[in-house]
Design a protein around this motif. Structure first.
Motif, PDB file in Angstrom:
ATOM      1  N   GLU A 203      -1.791  -4.302 -10.946  1.00 23.85           N
ATOM      2  CA  GLU A 203      -1.492  -2.921 -10.128  1.00 23.85           C
ATOM      3  C   GLU A 203      -2.759  -2.798  -9.138  1.00 23.85           C
ATOM      4  O   GLU A 203      -2.200  -2.062  -8.275  1.00 23.85           O
ATOM      5  CB  GLU A 203      -1.898  -2.115 -11.237  1.00 23.85           C
ATOM      6  N   SER A 204      -3.617  -3.546  -9.019  1.00 22.82           N
ATOM      7  CA  SER A 204      -4.624  -3.515  -7.745  1.00 22.82           C
ATOM      8  C   SER A 204      -5.074  -4.704  -7.587  1.00 22.82           C
ATOM      9  O   SER A 204      -5.485  -5.766  -8.144  1.00 22.82           O
ATOM     10  CB  SER A 204      -5.766  -2.464  -8.203  1.00 22.82           C
ATOM     11  N   LEU A 205      -5.029  -4.717  -6.097  1.00 28.01           N
ATOM     12  CA  LEU A 205      -5.358  -6.397  -5.550  1.00 28.01           C
ATOM     13  C   LEU A 205      -6.377  -5.890  -4.276  1.00 28.01           C
ATOM     14  O   LEU A 205      -5.937  -5.143  -3.433  1.00 28.01           O
ATOM     15  CB  LEU A 205      -4.307  -7.046  -4.918  1.00 28.01           C
ATOM     16  N   GLN A 206      -7.560  -6.225  -4.365  1.00 25.84           N
ATOM     17  CA  GLN A 206      -8.491  -6.067  -3.357  1.00 25.84           C
ATOM     18  C   GLN A 206      -9.114  -7.347  -2.611  1.00 25.84           C
ATOM     19  O   GLN A 206      -9.695  -8.104  -3.661  1.00 25.84           O
ATOM     20  CB  GLN A 206      -9.631  -5.046  -3.744  1.00 25.84           C
ATOM     21  N   ILE A 207      -8.917  -7.430  -1.412  1.00 28.95           N
ATOM     22  CA  ILE A 207      -9.682  -8.517  -1.111  1.00 28.95           C
ATOM     23  C   ILE A 207     -10.604  -8.368   0.146  1.00 28.95           C
ATOM     24  O   ILE A 207     -10.050  -7.786   1.027  1.00 28.95           O
ATOM     25  CB  ILE A 207      -8.563  -9.757  -0.450  1.00 28.95           C
ATOM     26  N   LYS A 208     -12.012  -8.574   0.181  1.00 25.16           N
ATOM     27  CA  LYS A 208     -12.937  -8.071   0.970  1.00 25.16           C
ATOM     28  C   LYS A 208     -13.750  -9.107   1.499  1.00 25.16           C
ATOM     29  O   LYS A 208     -14.317  -9.868   0.861  1.00 25.16           O
ATOM     30  CB  LYS A 208     -13.586  -6.901   0.425  1.00 25.16           C
ATOM     31  N   ASN A 209     -14.151  -9.351   2.686  1.00 29.96           N
ATOM     32  CA  ASN A 209     -15.014 -10.371   3.458  1.00 29.96           C
ATOM     33  C   ASN A 209     -14.601 -11.867   2.923  1.00 29.96           C
ATOM     34  O   ASN A 209     -15.511 -12.603   2.738  1.00 29.96           O
ATOM     35  CB  ASN A 209     -16.426  -9.903   3.067  1.00 29.96           C
ATOM     36  N   CYS A 210     -13.355 -12.124   2.766  1.00 34.24           N
ATOM     37  CA  CYS A 210     -12.988 -13.434   2.368  1.00 34.24           C
ATOM     38  C   CYS A 210     -12.382 -14.148   3.576  1.00 34.24           C
ATOM     39  O   CYS A 210     -12.246 -13.699   4.565  1.00 34.24           O
ATOM     40  CB  CYS A 210     -11.820 -13.238   1.325  1.00 34.24           C
ATOM     41  N   TRP A 211     -12.341 -15.544   3.389  1.00 33.04           N
ATOM     42  CA  TRP A 211     -11.826 -16.336   4.495  1.00 33.04           C
ATOM     43  C   TRP A 211     -10.770 -17.164   4.083  1.00 33.04           C
ATOM     44  O   TRP A 211     -10.573 -17.581   2.968  1.00 33.04           O
ATOM     45  CB  TRP A 211     -12.952 -17.253   5.077  1.00 33.04           C
ATOM     46  N   ASN A 212      -9.858 -17.945   4.846  1.00 29.59           N
ATOM     47  CA  ASN A 212      -9.000 -19.035   4.509  1.00 29.59           C
ATOM     48  C   ASN A 212      -7.915 -18.243   3.423  1.00 29.59           C
ATOM     49  O   ASN A 212      -7.609 -19.057   2.515  1.00 29.59           O
ATOM     50  CB  ASN A 212      -9.495 -20.122   3.766  1.00 29.59           C
ATOM     51  N   VAL A 213      -7.704 -16.947   3.643  1.00 32.13           N
ATOM     52  CA  VAL A 213      -6.741 -16.408   2.659  1.00 32.13           C
ATOM     53  C   VAL A 213      -5.578 -16.649   2.829  1.00 32.13           C
ATOM     54  O   VAL A 213      -4.727 -16.356   3.689  1.00 32.13           O
ATOM     55  CB  VAL A 213      -6.902 -14.888   2.819  1.00 32.13           C
ATOM     56  N   GLY A 214      -4.740 -17.294   1.796  1.00 32.17           N
ATOM     57  CA  GLY A 214      -3.557 -17.916   2.007  1.00 32.17           C
ATOM     58  C   GLY A 214      -2.452 -16.888   1.537  1.00 32.17           C
ATOM     59  O   GLY A 214      -1.405 -17.262   0.592  1.00 32.17           O
ATOM     60  N   LEU A 215      -2.577 -15.686   1.914  1.00 27.22           N
ATOM     61  CA  LEU A 215      -1.610 -14.563   1.395  1.00 27.22           C
ATOM     62  C   LEU A 215      -0.366 -14.512   2.081  1.00 27.22           C
ATOM     63  O   LEU A 215      -0.237 -13.607   2.990  1.00 27.22           O
ATOM     64  CB  LEU A 215      -2.567 -13.227   1.325  1.00 27.22           C
ATOM     65  N   GLY A 216       0.465 -15.222   1.763  1.00 25.39           N
ATOM     66  CA  GLY A 216       1.796 -15.355   2.385  1.00 25.39           C
ATOM     67  C   GLY A 216       2.627 -14.412   2.189  1.00 25.39           C
ATOM     68  O   GLY A 216       3.243 -13.606   3.160  1.00 25.39           O
ATOM     69  N   ALA A 217       2.781 -13.781   0.978  1.00 24.92           N
ATOM     70  CA  ALA A 217       3.660 -12.673   0.755  1.00 24.92           C
ATOM     71  C   ALA A 217       3.490 -12.147  -0.809  1.00 24.92           C
ATOM     72  O   ALA A 217       2.553 -12.900  -1.731  1.00 24.92           O
ATOM     73  CB  ALA A 217       5.189 -13.485   0.412  1.00 24.92           C
ATOM     74  N   ILE A 218       3.579 -10.819  -1.185  1.00 25.17           N
ATOM     75  CA  ILE A 218       3.695 -10.149  -2.269  1.00 25.17           C
ATOM     76  C   ILE A 218       4.997  -9.994  -2.358  1.00 25.17           C
ATOM     77  O   ILE A 218       5.531  -9.128  -1.726  1.00 25.17           O
ATOM     78  CB  ILE A 218       2.871  -9.099  -2.298  1.00 25.17           C
ATOM     79  N   THR A 219       5.874 -10.515  -3.451  1.00 23.51           N
ATOM     80  CA  THR A 219       7.259 -10.462  -3.678  1.00 23.51           C
ATOM     81  C   THR A 219       7.499  -9.233  -4.816  1.00 23.51           C
ATOM     82  O   THR A 219       6.573  -8.774  -5.317  1.00 23.51           O
ATOM     83  CB  THR A 219       7.843 -11.880  -4.155  1.00 23.51           C
ATOM     84  N   GLY A 220       8.655  -9.169  -4.847  1.00 26.35           N
ATOM     85  CA  GLY A 220       9.204  -8.267  -6.046  1.00 26.35           C
ATOM     86  C   GLY A 220       8.681  -8.566  -7.568  1.00 26.35           C
ATOM     87  O   GLY A 220       8.697  -7.743  -8.423  1.00 26.35           O
ATOM     88  N   VAL A 221       8.126  -9.692  -7.829  1.00 25.33           N
ATOM     89  CA  VAL A 221       7.719 -10.121  -9.036  1.00 25.33           C
ATOM     90  C   VAL A 221       6.273  -9.182  -9.435  1.00 25.33           C
ATOM     91  O   VAL A 221       6.195  -8.671 -10.581  1.00 25.33           O
ATOM     92  CB  VAL A 221       6.868 -11.594  -9.197  1.00 25.33           C
ATOM     93  N   ASN A 222       5.532  -8.831  -8.111  1.00 24.62           N
ATOM     94  CA  ASN A 222       4.377  -7.920  -8.428  1.00 24.62           C
ATOM     95  C   ASN A 222       5.021  -6.307  -8.176  1.00 24.62           C
ATOM     96  O   ASN A 222       4.392  -5.498  -7.411  1.00 24.62           O
ATOM     97  CB  ASN A 222       3.247  -8.244  -7.547  1.00 24.62           C
ATOM     98  N   ASN A 223       6.145  -5.960  -8.712  1.00 24.08           N
ATOM     99  CA  ASN A 223       6.742  -4.652  -8.318  1.00 24.08           C
ATOM    100  C   ASN A 223       5.657  -3.503  -9.133  1.00 24.08           C
ATOM    101  O   ASN A 223       6.234  -2.232  -8.987  1.00 24.08           O
ATOM    102  CB  ASN A 223       8.082  -4.601  -8.944  1.00 24.08           C
ATOM    103  N   ARG A 224       4.688  -3.668  -9.841  1.00 24.84           N
ATOM    104  CA  ARG A 224       3.891  -2.758 -10.308  1.00 24.84           C
ATOM    105  C   ARG A 224       2.791  -2.544  -9.498  1.00 24.84           C
ATOM    106  O   ARG A 224       1.866  -1.683  -9.794  1.00 24.84           O
ATOM    107  CB  ARG A 224       3.553  -2.958 -11.707  1.00 24.84           C
ATOM    108  N   LEU A 225       2.447  -3.272  -8.222  1.00 24.88           N
ATOM    109  CA  LEU A 225       1.371  -3.224  -7.556  1.00 24.88           C
ATOM    110  C   LEU A 225       1.080  -1.658  -6.774  1.00 24.88           C
ATOM    111  O   LEU A 225       1.932  -1.268  -6.095  1.00 24.88           O
ATOM    112  CB  LEU A 225       1.343  -3.967  -6.311  1.00 24.88           C
ATOM    113  N   MET A 226      -0.065  -0.869  -7.154  1.00 23.69           N
ATOM    114  CA  MET A 226      -0.151   0.405  -6.889  1.00 23.69           C
ATOM    115  C   MET A 226      -1.200   0.657  -5.485  1.00 23.69           C
ATOM    116  O   MET A 226      -1.093   1.316  -4.977  1.00 23.69           O
ATOM    117  CB  MET A 226      -0.416   1.223  -7.769  1.00 23.69           C
ATOM    118  N   LYS A 227      -2.324  -0.597  -5.624  1.00 27.98           N
ATOM    119  CA  LYS A 227      -3.356  -0.569  -4.651  1.00 27.98           C
ATOM    120  C   LYS A 227      -3.613  -1.930  -3.905  1.00 27.98           C
ATOM    121  O   LYS A 227      -3.895  -2.713  -4.587  1.00 27.98           O
ATOM    122  CB  LYS A 227      -4.571   0.144  -5.329  1.00 27.98           C
TER     123      LYS A 227
END
Length: 462
Positions: A203-227
């Motif tokens: 439901e919540s994903l927070q990424i702060k002050n990170c490096w080499n972040v391989g966040l290519g996609a957030i797909t429909g699998v995470n369809n409950r993500l609110m924040k």
């Protein structure tokens, strides 16, 4: 003890129920219960919520102790406490200890303790409070960061995981199906995309002050993500695709990054786009930003920085987004300089339901791009006939108000054209000398005398 008193009634409860009560207290409050009576002395050892915060606990130590002595005392206290723990499972385990160099074995012992109790909410914060520069931290401190022990990867009931300043392989978390909250700070996140598909309840994903972040996609699998909050991080991919059918809050701050959005929730609450001190520009960037804003159009609160305000002028229609936004509140981080005038006007015009308009005056960086020519000193003298000014705008806020020419001219126009305006709140900068405060008060008084279209308008300086 008076018969029937609250404490007397509680003392009739079983130890199991008392532990449940203690577990609803903060860790500090739970420890305090040990002095109530002999029966309560060791009940806190069974609490389900354990917190070891170096900054809080070392404040209770004698002032004469050196910093190294305090750190050693803190670690010894934590190890002694867990060695005498008599409870079963842990709901929460929080450990905050900045830069644990020399204490790696002890930290792993504490983490292994939490994992052995099958903790559900795990918070491990090893960041230095003095860290500011992410690039410097990556270059100088990453190799010394503690390695998350094997036991964490085998947790089966994790609901919340918050990690700062450690080495963690997201692809190795064996069971992530119950995870609802993820927070990462001051660390490498190369394998983050491999974790997300295995966390369908996220439901919540927070990424702060990170490096080499391989966040290519957030797909429909995470369809409950609110924040979703992404702040001051460097990506290992050029574009991130986001499928956000349940999103309520989306905040991005950092360097330029390309987002492809789809299925954005029509009930979205808040969006914030802040590109800090960016000044680079390439053709078509304005259209990309306008498309991004249109994809986020359902948001009720919209915050954008001065960089976005400048760049969105470079679009097919420099005076309006291709679709109206549904924002009730618009926050513009702006220098309020002429190169931002068209972007400011464009945003106001594109928010026909706007109720609160906030100008947060900042020190910004000019974008190196060709601007539309305007007559700056007369720009805000032209009548603004935008829908929100006629029908909905009730509140205007100006933070860091100094009363300079462009601030007064814009306010004069908005006050004159806003038919249902109720309040204009001006907030002066903090820490000014008395003579500057007096001058700002004079400028605020001038604003209060501007001709208004709405009755009973109040102008206040704070």
């Amino acid at each position: 003890m008076v018969s029937g008193s609250p404490l007397d009634i509680i003392s009739t409860l079983t130890d199991v129920l008392l532990v449940l009560i203690i577990s609803n207290l903060t860790f500090k409050e739970a420890l305090r219960t040990s002095v109530l009576s002999p029966r309560w002395r060791n009940l806190c050892r069974e609490t389900r919520h354990v917190t070891f915060d170096e900054a809080v606990i070392t404040q209770t130590y004698p002032e004469g102790l050196y910093e190294d002595e305090k750190r050693a005392e803190f670690v010894g206290y934590a190890l002694d406490w867990v060695s005498n723990f008599t409870g079963g499972v842990l709901e929460t385990f929080e450990l905050s200890f900045h830069r644990p160099i020399g204490y790696e074995v002890e930290m792993r012992t504490l983490i292994d303790f939490a994992a052995a109790k099958n903790v559900k909410n795990l918070v491990l914060d090893f960041a230095d409070r003095l860290w500011v520069n992410r690039d410097e931290v990556e270059a100088s401190f990453e190799v010394t960061m503690i390695q998350i022990p094997e036991s964490v990867y085998h947790l089966t009931e994790l609901v919340k995981l918050k990690l700062l300043a450690c080495r963690f392989d997201a692809s190795r978390l064996a069971v992530a199906g119950s995870v609802e909250f993820l927070y990462f700070g001051w660390m490498s996140l190369a394998m983050i995309t491999s974790l997300l598909p295995r966390a369908p309840l996220l439901e919540s994903l927070q990424i702060k002050n990170c490096w080499n972040v391989g966040l290519g996609a957030i797909t429909g699998v995470n369809n409950r993500l609110m924040k979703l909050v992404l702040k001051n991080s460097v990506f290992a991919v050029q574009t991130t695709s986001l499928d956000l059918p349940s999103i309520l809050i989306f905040k991005y701050a950092g360097r330029l990054h390309s987002f492809m959005l789809s299925n954005v929730n029509r009930g979205m609450d808040e969006v914030s786009l802040d590109f800090g001190q960016e000044s680079q520009y390439h053709a078509g960037l304005g259209t990309q930003f306008c498309d991004l804003l249109c994809n986020l159009a359902p948001a009720k609160t919209v915050t954008i920085c001065q960089y976005v305000i400048q760049v969105i002028q470079d679009n097919v229609n420099p005076f309006h987004l291709r679709a109206d936004m549904e924002a009730r509140r618009l926050v513009l981080k702006t220098t309020l300089r002429p190169r931002e005038f068209i972007g400011i006007r464009k945003m106001i015009k594109s928010c026909p339901y706007l109720e609160t308009l906030t100008f947060h005056l900042v020190v910004g960086t000019p974008v190196q791009m060709e601007m539309i020519e305007i007559v700056a000193n007369a720009y805000w003298m032209e009548a603004i006939l935008h829908p929100c000014l006629k029908n909905t705008l009730k509140y205007i806020e100006v933070w860091n108000f100094t009363g300079e020419f462009y601030q007064r001219q814009l306010l004069q126009n908005l006050i004159l054209m806003s038919r249902v305006l109720e309040r204009v709140n001006l907030y002066k900068p903090i820490g000014l000398a008395v003579e500057y405060v007096n001058r700002i008060q004079e400028e605020a008084d001038r604003v209060a005398r501007f001709q208004a279209s709405s009755a009973n308008l109040e102008v206040s300086l704070y």
